[in-house]
Motif scaffolding. Structure first.
Motif, mmCIF file in Angstrom:
data_model
loop_
_atom_site.group_PDB
_atom_site.id
_atom_site.type_symbol
_atom_site.label_atom_id
_atom_site.label_comp_id
_atom_site.label_asym_id
_atom_site.label_seq_id
_atom_site.Cartn_x
_atom_site.Cartn_y
_atom_site.Cartn_z
ATOM 1 N N LEU A 167 0.836 -1.208 0.000
ATOM 2 C CA LEU A 167 0.000 0.000 0.000
ATOM 3 C C LEU A 167 0.869 1.256 0.000
ATOM 4 N N LEU A 168 1.910 1.252 0.839
ATOM 5 C CA LEU A 168 2.775 2.428 0.947
ATOM 6 C C LEU A 168 3.521 2.696 -0.358
ATOM 7 N N ALA A 169 3.797 1.627 -1.109
ATOM 8 C CA ALA A 169 4.574 1.780 -2.336
ATOM 9 C C ALA A 169 3.701 2.139 -3.540
ATOM 10 N N ALA A 170 2.376 2.122 -3.357
ATOM 11 C CA ALA A 170 1.473 2.302 -4.497
ATOM 12 C C ALA A 170 1.577 3.698 -5.107
ATOM 13 N N THR A 171 1.557 3.760 -6.429
ATOM 14 C CA THR A 171 1.526 5.052 -7.114
ATOM 15 C C THR A 171 0.081 5.536 -7.148
ATOM 16 N N GLN A 172 -0.098 6.787 -7.530
ATOM 17 C CA GLN A 172 -1.458 7.326 -7.589
ATOM 18 C C GLN A 172 -2.304 6.550 -8.602
ATOM 19 N N GLU A 173 -1.676 6.146 -9.704
ATOM 20 C CA GLU A 173 -2.407 5.381 -10.726
ATOM 21 C C GLU A 173 -2.857 4.036 -10.164
ATOM 22 N N VAL A 210 -10.343 11.553 -6.293
ATOM 23 C CA VAL A 210 -10.149 12.401 -5.107
ATOM 24 C C VAL A 210 -9.534 11.591 -3.967
ATOM 25 N N VAL A 211 -10.073 10.381 -3.762
ATOM 26 C CA VAL A 211 -9.580 9.535 -2.676
ATOM 27 C C VAL A 211 -8.145 9.094 -2.959
ATOM 28 N N ALA A 212 -7.889 8.714 -4.205
ATOM 29 C CA ALA A 212 -6.548 8.268 -4.581
ATOM 30 C C ALA A 212 -5.531 9.386 -4.350
ATOM 31 N N GLN A 213 -5.922 10.591 -4.712
ATOM 32 C CA GLN A 213 -5.053 11.752 -4.545
ATOM 33 C C GLN A 213 -4.763 11.997 -3.058
ATOM 34 N N SER A 214 -5.831 11.921 -2.260
ATOM 35 C CA SER A 214 -5.709 12.148 -0.825
ATOM 36 C C SER A 214 -4.782 11.116 -0.180
ATOM 37 N N LEU A 215 -4.943 9.855 -0.585
ATOM 38 C CA LEU A 215 -4.106 8.779 -0.058
ATOM 39 C C LEU A 215 -2.646 8.986 -0.424
ATOM 40 N N HIS A 216 -2.438 9.284 -1.702
ATOM 41 C CA HIS A 216 -1.082 9.441 -2.202
ATOM 42 C C HIS A 216 -0.386 10.601 -1.497
ATOM 43 N N ALA A 217 -1.120 11.709 -1.353
ATOM 44 C CA ALA A 217 -0.558 12.888 -0.686
ATOM 45 C C ALA A 217 -0.198 12.557 0.764
ATOM 46 N N TYR A 218 -1.065 11.803 1.425
ATOM 47 C CA TYR A 218 -0.813 11.461 2.832
ATOM 48 C C TYR A 218 0.444 10.608 2.977
ATOM 49 N N PHE A 219 0.533 9.551 2.175
ATOM 50 C CA PHE A 219 1.674 8.638 2.322
ATOM 51 C C PHE A 219 2.997 9.282 1.926
ATOM 52 N N ARG A 220 2.929 10.349 1.097
ATOM 53 C CA ARG A 220 4.165 11.023 0.686
ATOM 54 C C ARG A 220 4.500 12.219 1.581
#
Ligand code: ZN
Length: 470
Positions: free
Chosen positions: A335-341, A352-362
């Motif tokens: 999960l931590l390694a996942a790209t936004q795509e 929106v959710v994908a963006q939020s997740l990606h921003a949080y983990f980075r």
């Protein structure tokens, strides 16, 4: 607290096992004596220990002073802890004449010993954020026994107080406990400095939310400029321990506030380093409650993956999304390694959710929160959500409103999921069914307004393909 809790035990065998002793000092019935001291003698004679050997009849106030001074010297040799003596008018008639102030008799006054002091080292100075946004410096102490409890924190009140004390990090200090929960630093011993002590500076930015800190004119306190700072932190912690998150028993909002006020917990990961010594000095934490809470926290060191994700409190990531992520990625590492795509490719997860997740983990905060939690969690488990391929609710979004006869809210959620459906808390055009139980209110009306099919509990059970108890 320990004594009261012991007496209140429902099982007398537990009470008996506690080795609690009792000294009688008053008799509720009239026994026909004129002097208070005779009550003690009488109680002793009929078999109650009344501490007659510790009592003293004093002729005047000088004798009271002397007795007080003498007991100060022997108090450490007693096998119980005392914080002072009670000066009692001996004539029962006079005692009645002088009367009461509120509930307190004028004829019996507590004459306490001076607060107890001890010396220890200030290992660090932390910042605690209060409800009003005020930043309070707190000394983190090398643990020391003061007045019968282990002390590891002491409030420093504000920046001016640190300057007044001339306190540096690493200093040896005198701590004093005078009945308060959090003790005070009352003095610094500069002669014990090694040269490695560090000067303390108030932070220029809030350690919680990184907003600028400001000082109001004429005040000694620094404030976080973000008015919601305290609330955000509290909300984050409450979310973390909530039922769908780590679900830690006995850790409600009040206890969380208490732990924050004592500067023991700032972020969720801090819960895992709490010790019995931290908790026992706090109000409401005597007896077994400290051990119970620590046990409840320890049990959650093994946690289901979807609960872990939900508990992080990432924007737009609710229970359902957390489950979808857990099912899709299977491990925190992936999960931590996942790209936004890759995140966008997860079923039910939008841009929106994908963006939020990606921003949080980075983000630095996100990375820090996850890694500090992972350092305490021993095991993250995952059982893929069971999805019936035959389920009649596959692809259907269901809202439950009102009270159902056979299902609690959580059971209904689980049943919908098990039948392949999706549970939602709010009605929209995308909702397929609204299950209306008793006393359903606005959601049923909303369903009517947007034209969603409303079904009763019996129809709901048919859709699930079974009744709950079959
Ligand atoms: Zn802040």
């Amino acid at each position: 607290n320990a004594a009261a809790g012991t007496v209140r035990q429902l099982d007398p065998r537990i009470t008996a096992s506690r080795k609690l002793s009792f000294l009688a000092y008053e008799c509720a019935s009239e026994i026909g004596v004129d002097l208070h001291s005779d009550i003690h003698v009488f109680l002793q004679d009929i078999g109650f220990p009344s501490g007659v050997l510790l009592n003293r009849i004093c002729k005047d106030i000088q004798e009271v002073e002397m007795f007080h001074a003498q007991t100060t010297k022997i108090r450490d040799s007693l096998d119980f802890w005392v914080d002072g003596v009670v000066v009692n008018v001996n004539s029962i008639a006079d005692f009645r004449t002088v009367g009461f102030v509120g509930k307190a008799p004028r004829g019996a006054v507590a004459y306490k010993y001076p607060a107890e002091q001890a010396t220890t080292i200030v290992e660090d100075i932390g910042i605690q954020i209060g409800r009003t946004g005020v930043l309070t410096p707190v000394a983190h102490l090398r643990s020391v026994q003061v007045a019968g409890t282990t002390v590891s924190r002491a409030t420093l009140h504000n920046e001016d107080e640190i300057k007044r004390l001339g306190l540096k990090i690493g200093d040896t200090v005198i701590v004093e406990k005078a009945g308060d929960i959090i003790p005070d630093v009352v003095g610094v011993l500069p002669s014990l400095r090694t040269g490695k002590e560090k000067k303390f500076h108030m932070p220029t930015h809030c350690p919680m939310c990184n907003s600028k800190v400001v000082k109001k004119p004429g005040e000694v306190n620094w404030y976080c400029a973000n008015a919601k700072c305290f609330a955000i932190q509290q909300e984050q912690l409450e979310h973390f321990v909530s039922k769908a998150g780590f679900d830690i028993e006995g850790l409600g909002p009040k206890i969380l506030e208490q732990l924050r006020a004592a500067d023991l917990v700032k972020a969720p990961a801090d819960l895992f380093i709490l010790t019995r010594e931290d908790l026992e000095p706090l109000e409401r934490f005597a007896e077994k409650s400290a051990d119970n809470l620590l046990q409840a926290i320890r049990e959650k060191k093994t946690i289901a993956f979807h609960r872990f994700i939900y508990a992080l409190g990432i924007r737009h990531v609710g229970e359902q999304t957390a489950r979808a992520l857990a099912d899709h990625f299977g491990s925190i590492k992936r999960l931590l390694a996942a790209t936004q795509e890759e995140l966008q490719a997860v079923p039910d997860i939008g841009d929106v959710v994908a963006q939020s997740l990606h921003a949080y983990f980075r983000s630095t905060d996100g990375e820090q929160q996850v890694s500090s939690l992972l350092s305490h969690i021993t095991h993250i488990t995952h059982n893929k959500s069971t999805q019936q391929k035959e389920g009649r609710l596959i692809g259907k979004t269901v809202v439950v409103t009102g009270t159902l006869k056979h299902y609690s809210r959580d059971e209904a959620k689980e049943a919908i999921r098990a039948a392949g459906g999706k549970w939602s808390s709010s009605v929209s055009k995308k909702t397929h069914y609204v299950v209306a139980g008793a006393d359903s209110g606005s959601k049923e009306k909303k369903a009517r307004d947007v034209g969603v099919q409303i079904i009763n509990e019996a129809t709901f059970e048919q859709l699930l393909g079974k009744t709950k108890n079959s």
